[in-house]
Structures are given as C-alpha cells and as structure tokens.
Design a protein around this motif. Structure first.
Motif, mmCIF file in Angstrom:
data_model
loop_
_atom_site.group_PDB
_atom_site.id
_atom_site.type_symbol
_atom_site.label_atom_id
_atom_site.label_comp_id
_atom_site.label_asym_id
_atom_site.label_seq_id
_atom_site.Cartn_x
_atom_site.Cartn_y
_atom_site.Cartn_z
ATOM 1 N N LEU A 108 0.824 -1.211 0.000
ATOM 2 C CA LEU A 108 0.000 0.000 0.000
ATOM 3 C C LEU A 108 0.854 1.255 0.000
ATOM 4 O O LEU A 108 0.506 2.255 -0.632
ATOM 5 N N ALA A 109 1.978 1.233 0.705
ATOM 6 C CA ALA A 109 2.817 2.422 0.826
ATOM 7 C C ALA A 109 3.497 2.805 -0.478
ATOM 8 O O ALA A 109 3.865 3.967 -0.669
ATOM 9 N N GLU A 110 3.678 1.870 -1.383
ATOM 10 C CA GLU A 110 4.438 2.142 -2.605
ATOM 11 C C GLU A 110 3.567 2.533 -3.795
ATOM 12 O O GLU A 110 4.083 2.975 -4.823
ATOM 13 N N LEU A 111 2.257 2.397 -3.678
ATOM 14 C CA LEU A 111 1.379 2.718 -4.797
ATOM 15 C C LEU A 111 1.449 4.203 -5.119
ATOM 16 O O LEU A 111 1.641 5.034 -4.233
ATOM 17 N N PRO A 112 1.286 4.594 -6.376
ATOM 18 C CA PRO A 112 1.421 6.007 -6.765
ATOM 19 C C PRO A 112 0.409 6.893 -6.059
ATOM 20 O O PRO A 112 -0.709 6.476 -5.735
ATOM 21 N N LEU A 113 0.811 8.137 -5.836
ATOM 22 C CA LEU A 113 -0.090 9.140 -5.266
ATOM 23 C C LEU A 113 -0.270 10.271 -6.278
ATOM 24 O O LEU A 113 -1.062 10.160 -7.200
ATOM 25 N N ARG A 114 0.500 11.349 -6.152
ATOM 26 C CA ARG A 114 0.294 12.493 -7.042
ATOM 27 C C ARG A 114 0.572 12.151 -8.490
ATOM 28 O O ARG A 114 -0.099 12.622 -9.401
ATOM 29 N N ARG A 115 1.564 11.315 -8.710
ATOM 30 C CA ARG A 115 1.904 10.905 -10.065
ATOM 31 C C ARG A 115 1.492 9.451 -10.273
ATOM 32 O O ARG A 115 1.648 8.627 -9.386
#
Length: 261
Positions: A91-98
C-alpha cells in the motif's frame, strides 16, 4: 555505480524492516506533494509528516544495522538494497500524485497507515528490545497526529461536494484490496510475538477497524467487499511501481557513492 547490499534473513531484523521500510516508502510518496498540495498549509503538513516518517525509518534502520553487526549504516540500508530486499507494505508504494492517484488517495492512505502505525507503536513500547521500545514511544505521538489530521480530511472530502465524495469513494476502492496485508500473520510475526519483540500484526486488526469505521461512517464512505487478492510487499514481492520509485530514490547514492554535501 555502487553495488547492492543484502541482509541475511533473520526473524528479528525482518520484523523491524517491515516497519522501517513502510515508513520510508510512505514518506517517499508523500514527498511527491512538496510544492503541489491543494493549499500551502497542507503542503507544509504533508512535508512535515514525511519528515516524521523519515525520522522513524532512520531510527529503525540504524537499529537494524546495529543488530546486523556488519558496520552498515541507515543510509546504506535505505539506498543500496535491491527491490526484493525491501519489506514495506505494498500500500505504501502505490502512486499518489503521479501515476493515477490524487489528493483523495493521499489522505485516505494517511488514515489507513497512520492508524496501523499508531496501534503498532503502542504495543511496541512494551517490546523486550529497549531500543525499539524507545523509538516507539517517540513515534507514537507523531502517528496520533497523522491519524487525526488524515481523519479530518477524509470526513471533509467524503462529506463534501458530490465530486469530492466520488473521489474519496474511488480512492477507498483503490486502496482497500491492499489492506489485508497490514494484518497477515506469518512466521516472522509469530517469532516476534513469541520472543516479546513485538505483536503479531493480526492482533491489530479489530482495533484498527473499530477506529476506522466511525471516520468512514461520518464521511459517508463504504468499504468494498473483501476479495481473495493479497499483496506481498512484506515478503519482497512488490508491485510494478516499486522499481520506478527506487530508481528515483536511490539515484544519487548509486551514481555518486560516498558523496557528501
């Protein structure tokens, strides 16, 4: 180019790495918002939360290096392992802003992970490892703030306009399949619980859900149905996004070994 390092499998260091790497990679994703958040106060808040997480990761990685006993330091552990050597939650590595996520994904992920961290830090204060217990005592205060801050945003957006509510529900749909990994018990967890190092993650699930549900209810959000899908980042098998993240995160250390400011 600096060569990679590998840590030998050990139940105690693997357990701590799962926490340290989740904090490190979560911080890396939050840093992507620096200069891009919707309002300046949130730009500062997200950057500060990333710094909190980096501090936690640094303390934990330093402790892992000491337990390993080969003279490594926290920077080497952070920047010189290959993808399969990282033990963070997927979950921590999934993309956020990009890469497909947006601000809704960010505040929701902050809520999910901060609640998990908070419960974990609470229990780690009683660890038989005095250094780990001390790190937990400091980190607990930070996790409480992260959880409260994220909850306010989730409610604000979920109970806001039709557009913000739709985005929050979509973010929940995207994140929820990865939640099961937060609480999956295995041999590493069993060893930690048996030796008094820390709790089995399965112990956290009921309380985590009890704290999360009122926030989702107030926000008008409904978790999707549970599926058979299980992510495996804690075991070193990551999503397709992890390699790109590490390429960016590790570039300076790999390209300029031993470089100093």
């Amino acid at each position: 180019m600096t060569a990679s390092i590998t840590l030998p499998p050990r139940a105690d260091t693997d357990y701590i790495l799962r926490i340290a790497d989740t904090a490190l990679i979560h911080a890396q994703r939050l840093c992507e918002w620096c200069g891009h958040a919707p309002i300046i106060e949130e730009d500062i808040a997200l950057s500060n939360m990333a710094l909190d997480l980096l501090g936690q990761a640094r303390a934990l990685l330093s402790h892992v290096a000491a337990l390993d006993g080969r003279g490594l330091d926290e920077d080497q552990l952070a920047f010189l392992r290959d993808e399969s050597g990282y033990r963070n939650l997927t979950l921590a590595e999934l993309p956020l802003r990009r890469g497909g996520g947006d601000f809704a994904d960010t505040v929701l992920r902050n809520l999910l992970l901060a609640g998990w961290f908070k419960l974990l830090w609470q229990r780690l204060q009683a660890s038989r490892d005095a250094e780990l217990a001390a790190i937990a005592g400091k980190a607990l205060k930070e996790a409480r703030y992260h959880q409260g801050h994220a909850a306010e945003w989730v409610v604000r957006l979920g109970d806001g306009t039709a557009e913000s509510a739709a985005r929050m529900q979509a973010a929940l749909q995207r994140a929820w399949p990865y939640v099961a990994e937060l609480f999956e018990a295995d041999a590493v967890d069993a060893a930690a619980a048996q030796t008094g190092l820390g709790p089995s993650l399965a112990e956290l699930q009921a309380e985590w859900r009890a704290e999360l549900q009122p926030v989702l209810d107030e926000a008008g959000l409904v978790p999707p149905a549970v599926t058979a899908f299980r992510s495996t980042g804690r075991n070193g098998r990551h999503s397709e996004h992890m390699g790109y993240l590490l390429a960016e995160m590790q570039h300076l250390q790999r390209a300029y070994p031993g470089g100093a400011w």
